[in-house]
Design an enzyme around this catalytic site. Structure first.
Site, mmCIF file in Angstrom:
data_model
loop_
_atom_site.group_PDB
_atom_site.id
_atom_site.type_symbol
_atom_site.label_atom_id
_atom_site.label_comp_id
_atom_site.label_asym_id
_atom_site.label_seq_id
_atom_site.Cartn_x
_atom_site.Cartn_y
_atom_site.Cartn_z
ATOM 1 N N ASP A 110 18.896 61.282 -47.209
ATOM 2 C CA ASP A 110 17.966 61.728 -48.230
ATOM 3 C C ASP A 110 16.563 61.266 -47.849
ATOM 4 O O ASP A 110 16.385 60.143 -47.377
ATOM 5 C CB ASP A 110 18.363 61.167 -49.592
ATOM 6 C CG ASP A 110 19.777 61.570 -49.986
ATOM 7 O OD1 ASP A 110 20.146 62.732 -49.741
ATOM 8 O OD2 ASP A 110 20.512 60.736 -50.539
ATOM 9 N N GLU A 163 14.718 56.842 -57.432
ATOM 10 C CA GLU A 163 15.170 57.318 -56.117
ATOM 11 C C GLU A 163 14.522 56.555 -54.967
ATOM 12 O O GLU A 163 15.188 56.231 -53.993
ATOM 13 C CB GLU A 163 14.895 58.815 -55.968
ATOM 14 C CG GLU A 163 15.767 59.702 -56.822
ATOM 15 C CD GLU A 163 17.227 59.759 -56.372
ATOM 16 O OE1 GLU A 163 17.538 59.421 -55.216
ATOM 17 O OE2 GLU A 163 18.062 60.157 -57.206
#
Length: 140
Positions: free
Chosen positions: A68, A50
């Site tokens: 995000d 990520e």
């Protein structure tokens, strides 16, 4: 003299960029925060894919206009309140900026909440982490 001023300015700005962890430092900190040891290999895999273990990352804008945040790339539409005041369900009851700090406590707690509600598949990179993973035992 100009070079010195630039170096000082960069040094002062560095904390704003967060820190880059590695697999073992993340596993150790998460363990100290009470994350079960049998989950650490999965969490470190997710963080690797990520954010490359970087705490200060804000991802590019998603198709729905959300972003995000942090080491686990937690979405601001559902889980944290963006600084610009846009609508958020803010399920973790925190500012998205709280996910960008060197202290990963907020990121870990929020990620655990997400995992508890949605499972590991809440992360789009889950497919990298769904099989057998290297042990984290050498980190301890």
């Amino acid at each position: 003299m100009k070079a010195f001023i630039v170096l000082v300015a960069l040094a002062l700005a560095a904390p704003a960029f967060g820190r880059t962890m590695d697999r073992c430092s993340l596993a150790k900190e998460m363990s100290a925060l009470g994350v079960p040891r049998d989950q650490l290999a999965r969490w470190t895999c997710i963080a690797e894919h990520e954010s490359s273990y970087r705490t200060g990352v804000v991802g590019p804008t998603n198709s729905n206009g959300s972003n995000d945040y942090g080491i686990f790339q937690i979405n601001n539409y559902y889980w944290c309140q963006p600084a610009d005041g846009r609508f958020s369900y803010n399920e973790c009851s925190l500012s998205c900026n709280a996910l960008l700090t060197d202290d990963i406590t907020n990121s870990v707690r929020c990620a655990q909440k997400i995992q508890g509600q949605q499972g590991w598949t809440a992360w789009s990179t889950w497919h990298y982490c769904s099989g057998s993973l290297p042990s984290i035992d050498s980190c301890f």
